[in-house]
Design a protein around this motif. Structure first.
Motif: not given
Lengths: 93, 996
Positions: A34-36, A39, A42-43
């Motif tokens: 995943l790219t930042d 990600w 998702y977070l």
């Protein structure tokens, strides 16, 4: 206070439960792919609907099981509770 | 005395003496404070809070804005008791509120003379500037405007809570509620009928009508006795349903004892019922509203329905000569009641004519009716006359006026259904154009409104409505309704009203005699117009700007009229202005009732004590609260200060041996074939290869990469681990791990159990700890190589199994002895006795903090704050590079790898005696330049007796690269304390002692 139908215990007062936020946030199987930005999505990014909301709840002071709930954020109606891994019921907004 | 020769529901054989403002007053059993005062011709009962105008009793129930009293004194005192509802008892001490020094001579009424300078928003506008004077202003305003006094002593009474479930909860036991309860009860439903009054019957107690061939009051008695005989019907009187929450969860405050003298009270004062009802019937009735006119706040101005109540229920002749001001025909009943009580009455009706059975019977009694007239103004305080003017057409007055001498002006501007609970339940209301009131519209819970609460304003309709609603509720709850007939009544007059909210008073309604909307908060028609002119158009804003409806009565008398006046000022229909929000509580509820048995004692929050707590107390420990735990803080000897005690405890531990109660650390057993794999995912480091009886320190991160918890975990067996968490982290960590196990990794076979309370833990710490522990524990070889650092062994003390972990949070040679909590104190005492030759010294959390800071060991939550990664702590060694774990991916985010992150360093203040303030901000220059960039903050700071100087830990931007630099800690008093950045280890940097 809600009366929450725990899928394992039946109806119990809300004070026995804690809400664990939006349901169906799956942890990515390969985080490194995943790219930042992906990600971070998702977070941190969560729905905030006016209407039906799929939520994860924890019967903290009861059977200690996590389960999912389909709840309306305006009327607070609880349309369904279902166990982790079971499919979410259809939503008609 | 104004008591009528006979009549009323009071018990004339039981006189009741009480005091009002120090004077003895006599009433009868069945009287309220208000009725007893009226019977004694006491009309002036308080002062308004802003202008300190004299005020009298307006209503007869929950809506009363003025008759608020301070009941009882000292610890038993209760402020703002509604005199219209509080029953009198012998010896009751009643005092008026809001008057200083007395109601008759009020020094602060001078405010009334300056009323034109005290408009809406006056406090906001005047006392804004300069800001620092606000505290002074506020003090004076509060002194001048207080609404009763809070008790200053602990409440000697006790309170209960209880839970109940029912098929049908009926709120209100008037005609509608009684019929609803009967219909539901006969259907076999489990019913709760709750009413706020001391007697059931609602308005039937105030009316002279006939129901089922008998006087209304005796019909009520018959109904109540029938309901009492139904085993599934529970009757709650003096019980206010004050909150309507989600899913038919309602809260009821039952006042069990307030109607009795303090000596007679038994059991709890109040009980809060938390009811879960399958169906709810709201039979909450309606509140009459006044028509507004000039000086309508004067004592002697009342609601028409209240006048009927005081005549029929309390047997009082409320006046010698009365004016009845109305826009509807229901109020004509009050004229008949006044006439029957021997009061001369003139009716002022804004309508051009009226024709109905009730009106005709008034006409037959030769009662004067002035149609097309309004009451413009009241004269006198208490009222001595009414100024009456003729209407040319709606809103326009003819020239000239009539003065009618009178000592009572009763008014009726129509009825507002009590929609409070309906609105709390999420329901919506609509404006009823025919009856000029808001009525229930959208219902969102299992609920129905009936009777006056639903806009049915005649008794015949209420009886029928109640029966129907009760039967329907019982049916919806799964019962079968039985056939019942609606009892006959002579009260069949339909409700006819024409719209009139206030007497017209010219093109500038804010001029002339004030027309009060909210008498408790001194909000007048002029204030609403002013608010509208100043741009407040939303009813919610107008409410807040003027304080309309903010009082203890929550605007039950005035709010709807206020909305109508706002509609007039804005030129809009009322329906589009809408209502303010109705929130719990319906009427004020005491804090005691809400707190329940938890009040004042240890039940409010559980207190957790370790098995050795008694020993700590006996040895003079002072305690600190860590979550719910009470942990020993330090053990002062003689008159030692905390610093002296901590220095002694630390030195004794480093030089010989100390001991600490470590029982509160969270302990979780993790069991199952996949336990090691589970730990691999939860912790940053690897667990698969950890040997049995070996221990490892672990870090747990949130999925965002930030440090969440830490602790030592021991492998007890191939598939059994014993995890330590921080004291505060025990419950959240267990929830966290269970969440991952249940929702993401159900394929792992792992079971977790909280065992924090099962084990008592004594840490024995210091170079002599081996000698102490080995003298007590049997079955373990304490040789330094046979039992090395970070391992665990099983042994016994006096036959009791113990587990000894050689782990250390101080950097010293140390053993933690775990035993079943039942034997915790025995083990502690054995170890203490064995340590006496070495001057073993118990120490608490303060010394523990110093000892660990000397070693640079972090405390999660003190040295970290949810924005700190293990990298920021310089602990890269604890992060596995060969596996995934929670939070790992986040550590690679740009934000976690950028320059300028705050990193953990040590600080040594230039003056070794200066202990830097924890939380102090770190700046690069000792300058008073503004702004001065902040580069971090001090996280831990102590005086270390072992190092012989102060030490500190801090989070500093790019701190790792700034070793040796001098920074400054800014203090609150403006001082800049210089300090040098160092590594965060101040004692035994090689870590040899713990391996000794």
């Amino acid at each position: 206070m809600f009366l929450i139908p725990c899928p394992y215990c039946g109806e119990r007062d809300e004070s026995e439960f804690s809400c664990a936020g939006e349901a169906h946030i799956d942890r990515p199987l390969d985080p490194d792919a995943l790219t930042d930005e992906q990600w971070g999505d998702y977070l941190f990014h969560r729905k905030n609907p006016k209407g039906w909301h799929q939520e994860q709840w924890h019967h903290t002071a009861g059977c200690r099981r996590y389960f999912n709930m389909l709840r309306h954020t305006v009327s607070y109606e609880i349309k369904a509770v279902y166990k982790i891994g079971e499919p979410a019921p259809e939503i008609e907004q | 005395m104004r008591r009528l020769a006979d009549g009323g529901l009071i018990d004339r054989n039981q006189p009741v003496e009480f005091t009002f403002d120090g004077k003895t007053v006599t009433g009868y059993k069945g009287d309220t404070i208000a009725s007893a005062l009226l019977a004694n011709d006491i009309k002036l009962i308080g002062r308004s809070w802003k202008y300190h105008r004299p005020r009298g009793i307006i209503g007869d129930g929950a809506e009363e804005p003025n008759a608020l009293f301070q009941v009882e004194e000292g610890a038993y005192t209760t402020p703002n008791v509604r005199g219209t509802q509080a029953e009198i008892y012998p010896g009751m001490v009643v005092n008026s509120t809001n008057a200083w020094p007395s109601v008759k001579f009020d020094l602060l009424s001078v405010f009334g003379l300056f009323a034109r300078f005290l408009p809406a928003g006056f406090y906001y506008k005047t006392f804004m500037w300069p800001q620092k004077f606000w505290m002074f202003y506020e003090h004076m305003i509060r002194k001048a405007s207080g609404l009763g006094e809070s008790p200053r002593e602990n409440d000697p009474e006790h309170y209960e809570k209880t839970n109940a479930h029912c098929d049908v909860l009926v709120v209100g036991a008037g005609a509608t509620g009684l019929m609803a309860a009967l219909a539901a009860g006969r259907a076999g439903a489990r019913v709760i009928l709750a009413d706020e009054q001391g007697a059931f019957g609602g308005r039937l107690l105030s009316e002279a009508g006939i129901v089922d061939g008998q006087p209304a009051a005796s019909w009520v008695e018959q109904m109540v006795s029938e309901l009492q005989n139904m085993p599934e019907v529970r009757l709650l009187k003096r019980s206010t349903v004050f909150g309507y929450h989600d899913q038919n969860y309602l809260t009821i405050a039952e006042r069990i004892n307030d109607h009795q003298s303090i000596a007679e009270r038994q059991g709890p004062r109040e009980k809060v019922w938390r009811v879960r009802a399958k169906q709810v019937v709201l039979a909450t009735g309606a509140h009459e509203r006044p028509i507004l006119f000039g000086h309508n706040d004067r004592p002697g101005v009342m609601l028409a329905s209240a006048v009927s109540t005081y005549i029929n229920r309390y047997g009082i002749k409320p006046a010698n000569r009365a004016v009845l001001y109305t826009n509807n025909n229901a109020a004509y009943q009050a004229a008949l009641d006044l006439d029957a009580a021997g009061v001369a009455v003139t009716i002022v009706d804004c309508r051009s004519d009226a024709d109905s059975a009730l009106v005709n019977s008034v006409k037959q009694r030769k009662i004067q009716i002035l149609f097309n007239h309004v009451v413009a103004e009241a004269k006198g305080a208490p009222v001595s006359a009414a100024v009456v003017k003729q209407l040319v057409k709606p809103g326009v007055l003819a020239a000239g006026e009539k003065i009618i001498n009178c000592d009572l002006i009763a008014s009726s501007g129509g009825w507002n259904p009590a929609i409070h609970l309906l609105a709390q339940s999420g329901g919506k209301v609509r404006w009823d154009d025919a009856q000029h009131c808001f009525v229930p519209d959208l219902i969102v819970q299992q609920q129905r409104s009936a009777g006056a609460a639903n806009g049915s304003f005649t008794l015949a309709a209420c009886l029928a409505d109640g029966l129907q609603a009760g039967a329907a509720a019982a049916t919806a709850a799964g019962h079968t309704a039985v056939d019942l007939t609606v009892p006959a009544t002579d009260q069949t007059e339909s409700f006819v009203i024409s719209e009139l909210w206030r007497s017209p008073n010219g093109p500038k309604p804010w001029r002339g005699a004030k027309q009060f909307i909210d008498p408790q908060n001194d909000v007048s028609v002029a204030d609403i117009f002013l608010a509208a002119r100043e741009g407040f158009h939303s009813v919610e804003h107008v409410k807040r700007y003027t304080a309309m409806g903010f009082g203890t009565d929550q605007g039950k008398v005035g709010n709807i009229a206020g909305m109508a006046v706002l509609a007039e000022a804005l030129g809009q229909p009322i329906a589009s202005v809408g209502t303010t929000t109705f929130r719990p509580n319906y009427t004020p509820v005491t804090f005691g009732a809400i707190a329940g048995p938890e009040i004042g004692g240890t039940l409010f929050d559980p207190v957790r004590k370790t098995a050795m707590h008694g020993w700590h107390e006996e040895h003079g420990a002072l305690f600190e609260n860590v979550g719910q735990w009470h942990r020993p803080w330090y053990y002062p000897q003689g008159d030692e200060s905390m610093d002296e005690a901590v220095n002694r405890e630390c030195l004794a531990t480093r030089n010989s041996v100390g001991m600490m109660d470590a029982s509160t650390l969270g302990k979780i057993e993790i069991v199952g074939p996949d336990a090691a794999e589970f730990l691999n995912r939860i912790y940053t480091n690897a667990w698969t290869k950890l040997g049995i009886d070996c221990a490892r320190y672990g870090f747990m991160l949130g999925e965002d990469g930030m440090v969440m918890d830490d602790g030592v975990t021991i492998r007890l067996d191939e598939n059994r681990f014993f995890m330590h968490t921080t004291t505060g982290g025990a419950a959240p960590v267990l929830n966290w791990m269970e969440r991952w196990l249940q929702t993401e990794w159900p394929e792992l076979e792992v079971y977790m159990t909280s065992v924090t309370d099962h084990w008592a833990t004594t840490a024995v710490v210091g170079p002599n700890s081996r000698k102490v522990v080995s003298a007590v524990v049997e079955g373990i070889d304490f040789d330094k190589d046979a039992f090395p650092f970070m391992t665990s062994r099983k042994g016994t003390i006096e036959g009791v199994p113990v587990r000894v972990n050689r782990i250390s949070f101080s950097g010293e040679l140390a053993y933690e002895v775990n035993v079943s909590a039942h034997s915790g104190r025995m083990v502690w005492e054995r170890l203490y006795a064995a340590g006496e030759p070495y001057n073993i010294t118990p120490y608490g959390t303060e010394s523990m903090h110093v000892l660990r800071a000397e070693k640079g060991f972090v405390i999660v939550g003190q040295d970290t704050d949810g924005s700190v990664t293990p990298v920021d702590l310089g602990m890269n060694w604890i992060m596995s590079k060969t596996k995934d774990y929670l939070g790992r991916r986040s550590l690679e985010r740009v934000d976690c790898t950028r320059e300028g992150r705050k990193q953990l360093v040590g600080l040594l203040s230039s003056d070794p005696q200066v202990v830097l303030p924890e939380g102090g901000q770190i700046v690069n220059q000792a300058s008073d330049q503004i702004p001065l960039p902040m580069h971090g903050h001090v996280t831990s700071s102590y005086y270390s007796a072992c190092v012989g100087r102060s030490i500190a830990m801090a989070l500093v931007k790019d701190g790792f690269q700034r070793q040796g630099e001098t920074i400054y800690v800014a203090t609150a008093d403006g001082a800049m304390l210089p300090a040098e950045i160092t590594k965060p280890v101040f004692y035994d940097p090689e870590g040899e002692r713990q391996h000794g």
